[in-house]
Write a protein that holds these residues in place. Sequence first.
Motif, PDB file in Angstrom:
ATOM      1  N   CYS A  81      39.696 -12.901  10.754  1.00  0.00           N
ATOM      2  CA  CYS A  81      40.367 -11.364  11.998  1.00  0.00           C
ATOM      3  C   CYS A  81      40.421 -12.072  13.069  1.00  0.00           C
ATOM      4  CB  CYS A  81      38.170 -10.768  11.563  1.00  0.00           C
ATOM      5  SG  CYS A  81      38.585  -9.800  10.452  1.00  0.00           S
ATOM      6  N   THR A  82      40.526 -10.861  14.117  1.00  0.00           N
ATOM      7  CA  THR A  82      40.720 -10.877  15.897  1.00  0.00           C
ATOM      8  C   THR A  82      40.117  -9.696  16.232  1.00  0.00           C
ATOM      9  OG1 THR A  82      42.802 -10.102  15.835  1.00  0.00           O
ATOM     10  CG2 THR A  82      42.459 -12.823  16.187  1.00  0.00           C
ATOM     11  N   CYS A  83      38.826  -9.184  16.691  1.00  0.00           N
ATOM     12  CA  CYS A  83      38.416  -8.009  16.807  1.00  0.00           C
ATOM     13  C   CYS A  83      38.978  -7.890  18.565  1.00  0.00           C
ATOM     14  CB  CYS A  83      36.585  -8.167  17.157  1.00  0.00           C
ATOM     15  SG  CYS A  83      36.382  -7.970  14.634  1.00  0.00           S
ATOM     16  N   SER A  84      38.369  -6.779  19.326  1.00  0.00           N
ATOM     17  CA  SER A  84      38.307  -5.990  20.813  1.00  0.00           C
ATOM     18  C   SER A  84      37.677  -5.466  20.981  1.00  0.00           C
ATOM     19  CB  SER A  84      39.639  -6.199  21.061  1.00  0.00           C
ATOM     20  OG  SER A  84      39.905  -5.338  20.498  1.00  0.00           O
ATOM     21  N   GLY A  85      36.507  -5.263  21.709  1.00  0.00           N
ATOM     22  CA  GLY A  85      36.079  -4.263  22.063  1.00  0.00           C
ATOM     23  C   GLY A  85      36.823  -2.893  21.551  1.00  0.00           C
ATOM     24  N   VAL A  86      35.710  -1.580  22.299  1.00  0.00           N
ATOM     25  CA  VAL A  86      36.848   0.005  21.672  1.00  0.00           C
ATOM     26  C   VAL A  86      35.868   0.095  23.047  1.00  0.00           C
ATOM     27  CG1 VAL A  86      36.709   1.702  20.984  1.00  0.00           C
ATOM     28  CG2 VAL A  86      36.139  -0.051  19.406  1.00  0.00           C
ATOM     29  N   PRO A  87      37.204   0.607  23.836  1.00  0.00           N
ATOM     30  CA  PRO A  87      36.822   1.345  25.611  1.00  0.00           C
ATOM     31  C   PRO A  87      36.092   2.640  25.684  1.00  0.00           C
ATOM     32  CG  PRO A  87      38.505   0.922  25.326  1.00  0.00           C
ATOM     33  CD  PRO A  87      38.234  -0.014  24.032  1.00  0.00           C
ATOM     34  N   GLY A  88      34.951   2.429  26.151  1.00  0.00           N
ATOM     35  CA  GLY A  88      34.995   4.327  26.627  1.00  0.00           C
ATOM     36  C   GLY A  88      33.770   4.905  25.241  1.00  0.00           C
ATOM     37  N   ARG A  89      33.978   3.697  23.879  1.00  0.00           N
ATOM     38  CA  ARG A  89      32.331   4.365  23.003  1.00  0.00           C
ATOM     39  C   ARG A  89      30.845   3.778  23.038  1.00  0.00           C
ATOM     40  NH1 ARG A  89      35.492   4.862  17.913  1.00  0.00           N
ATOM     41  NH2 ARG A  89      33.180   4.636  16.750  1.00  0.00           N
ATOM     42  N   GLY A  90      30.162   4.939  23.180  1.00  0.00           N
ATOM     43  CA  GLY A  90      28.831   4.477  23.422  1.00  0.00           C
ATOM     44  C   GLY A  90      28.021   3.337  22.109  1.00  0.00           C
ATOM     45  N   PRO A  91      26.886   3.563  21.860  1.00  0.00           N
ATOM     46  CA  PRO A  91      26.629   2.808  20.845  1.00  0.00           C
ATOM     47  C   PRO A  91      26.910   3.196  19.291  1.00  0.00           C
ATOM     48  CG  PRO A  91      24.610   3.151  22.659  1.00  0.00           C
ATOM     49  CD  PRO A  91      25.605   3.736  22.581  1.00  0.00           C
ATOM     50  N   CYS A  92      26.819   2.676  18.274  1.00  0.00           N
ATOM     51  CA  CYS A  92      26.867   2.836  17.071  1.00  0.00           C
ATOM     52  C   CYS A  92      25.428   1.907  16.223  1.00  0.00           C
ATOM     53  CB  CYS A  92      28.607   2.376  16.588  1.00  0.00           C
ATOM     54  SG  CYS A  92      28.421   0.389  17.120  1.00  0.00           S
ATOM     55  N   GLU A  93      25.082   2.881  15.168  1.00  0.00           N
ATOM     56  CA  GLU A  93      24.641   1.891  14.526  1.00  0.00           C
ATOM     57  C   GLU A  93      25.080   0.229  13.393  1.00  0.00           C
ATOM     58  OE1 GLU A  93      22.381   2.767   9.680  1.00  0.00           O
ATOM     59  OE2 GLU A  93      22.994   5.095  11.431  1.00  0.00           O
ATOM     60  N   LEU A  94      24.712  -0.047  13.982  1.00  0.00           N
ATOM     61  CA  LEU A  94      24.677  -2.174  13.131  1.00  0.00           C
ATOM     62  C   LEU A  94      24.683  -2.130  12.025  1.00  0.00           C
ATOM     63  CD1 LEU A  94      24.830  -4.214  14.418  1.00  0.00           C
ATOM     64  CD2 LEU A  94      22.248  -5.280  13.578  1.00  0.00           C
ATOM     65  N   ASN A  95      26.186  -2.310  11.625  1.00  0.00           N
ATOM     66  CA  ASN A  95      26.712  -2.549  10.145  1.00  0.00           C
ATOM     67  C   ASN A  95      27.856  -1.542   9.687  1.00  0.00           C
ATOM     68  OD1 ASN A  95      25.544  -5.170   9.990  1.00  0.00           O
ATOM     69  ND2 ASN A  95      23.419  -4.277   9.178  1.00  0.00           N
ATOM     70  N   ALA A  96      27.700  -0.672  10.626  1.00  0.00           N
ATOM     71  CA  ALA A  96      28.199   0.066  10.488  1.00  0.00           C
ATOM     72  C   ALA A  96      30.008   0.045   9.767  1.00  0.00           C
ATOM     73  CB  ALA A  96      29.235   1.294  11.632  1.00  0.00           C
ATOM     74  N   CYS A  97      31.613   0.563   9.377  1.00  0.00           N
ATOM     75  CA  CYS A  97      32.534  -0.243   8.432  1.00  0.00           C
ATOM     76  C   CYS A  97      32.806   0.456   8.096  1.00  0.00           C
ATOM     77  CB  CYS A  97      31.741  -1.129   8.033  1.00  0.00           C
ATOM     78  SG  CYS A  97      33.186  -1.874   6.546  1.00  0.00           S
ATOM     79  N   ARG A  98      34.634   1.152   8.848  1.00  0.00           N
ATOM     80  CA  ARG A  98      35.572   1.919   8.257  1.00  0.00           C
ATOM     81  C   ARG A  98      36.683   1.084   8.144  1.00  0.00           C
ATOM     82  NH1 ARG A  98      38.373   4.985  11.598  1.00  0.00           N
ATOM     83  NH2 ARG A  98      37.935   5.399  13.695  1.00  0.00           N
ATOM     84  N   THR A  99      37.652   1.659   7.115  1.00  0.00           N
ATOM     85  CA  THR A  99      39.280   1.508   7.583  1.00  0.00           C
ATOM     86  C   THR A  99      39.877   1.888   9.317  1.00  0.00           C
ATOM     87  OG1 THR A  99      39.992   3.128   6.029  1.00  0.00           O
ATOM     88  CG2 THR A  99      39.537   0.355   5.564  1.00  0.00           C
ATOM     89  N   THR A 100      40.899   2.003   9.468  1.00  0.00           N
ATOM     90  CA  THR A 100      41.442   2.362  10.310  1.00  0.00           C
ATOM     91  C   THR A 100      43.221   2.420  10.121  1.00  0.00           C
ATOM     92  OG1 THR A 100      41.791   0.572  11.909  1.00  0.00           O
ATOM     93  CG2 THR A 100      39.862   2.149  12.838  1.00  0.00           C
ATOM     94  N   ALA A 101      43.939   2.970  10.650  1.00  0.00           N
ATOM     95  CA  ALA A 101      45.268   2.810  10.749  1.00  0.00           C
ATOM     96  C   ALA A 101      45.782   2.043  10.716  1.00  0.00           C
ATOM     97  CB  ALA A 101      46.055   3.706  11.759  1.00  0.00           C
ATOM     98  N   ALA A 102      46.449   1.510   9.862  1.00  0.00           N
ATOM     99  CA  ALA A 102      46.914   0.328   9.486  1.00  0.00           C
ATOM    100  C   ALA A 102      47.579  -0.654  11.003  1.00  0.00           C
ATOM    101  CB  ALA A 102      48.643   0.779   8.837  1.00  0.00           C
TER     102      ALA A 102
END
Length: 104
Positions: A81-102
């Motif tokens: 996996c390669t990951c990058s932070g989501v700009p402009g989004r506040g804190p989230c609940e640790l371990n949250a997980c969801r699929t996004t657009a392809a």
Amino acid sequence: MGTPSRRSRRAAREGALLCAALALACSPERGTPYLCTCTFVTDFDDDSRLSVEVCSPSDARAEGFGRGCAQTHAPGPVSGCTCSGVPGRGPCELNACRTTAAAP
């Protein structure tokens, strides 16, 4: 020995501190959202990608959180996996997980 009013104030102060500590201990851990693109091999030995959004406590751990999240949704073993932070989004609940657009 202190007067009754001094003891009761002290007990109230200690009780308030205990309640505050328990409230912090029971609140969900917070992290930062990351978008991850993960690769996996399908049942037909084809390379494929899956995009997920995860909540990680740090940049260093985001890839591991992304891999774990993608593995729950991918039909084959996740290879990376390669990951990058989501700009402009506040804190989230640790371990949250969801699929996004392809992934592109």
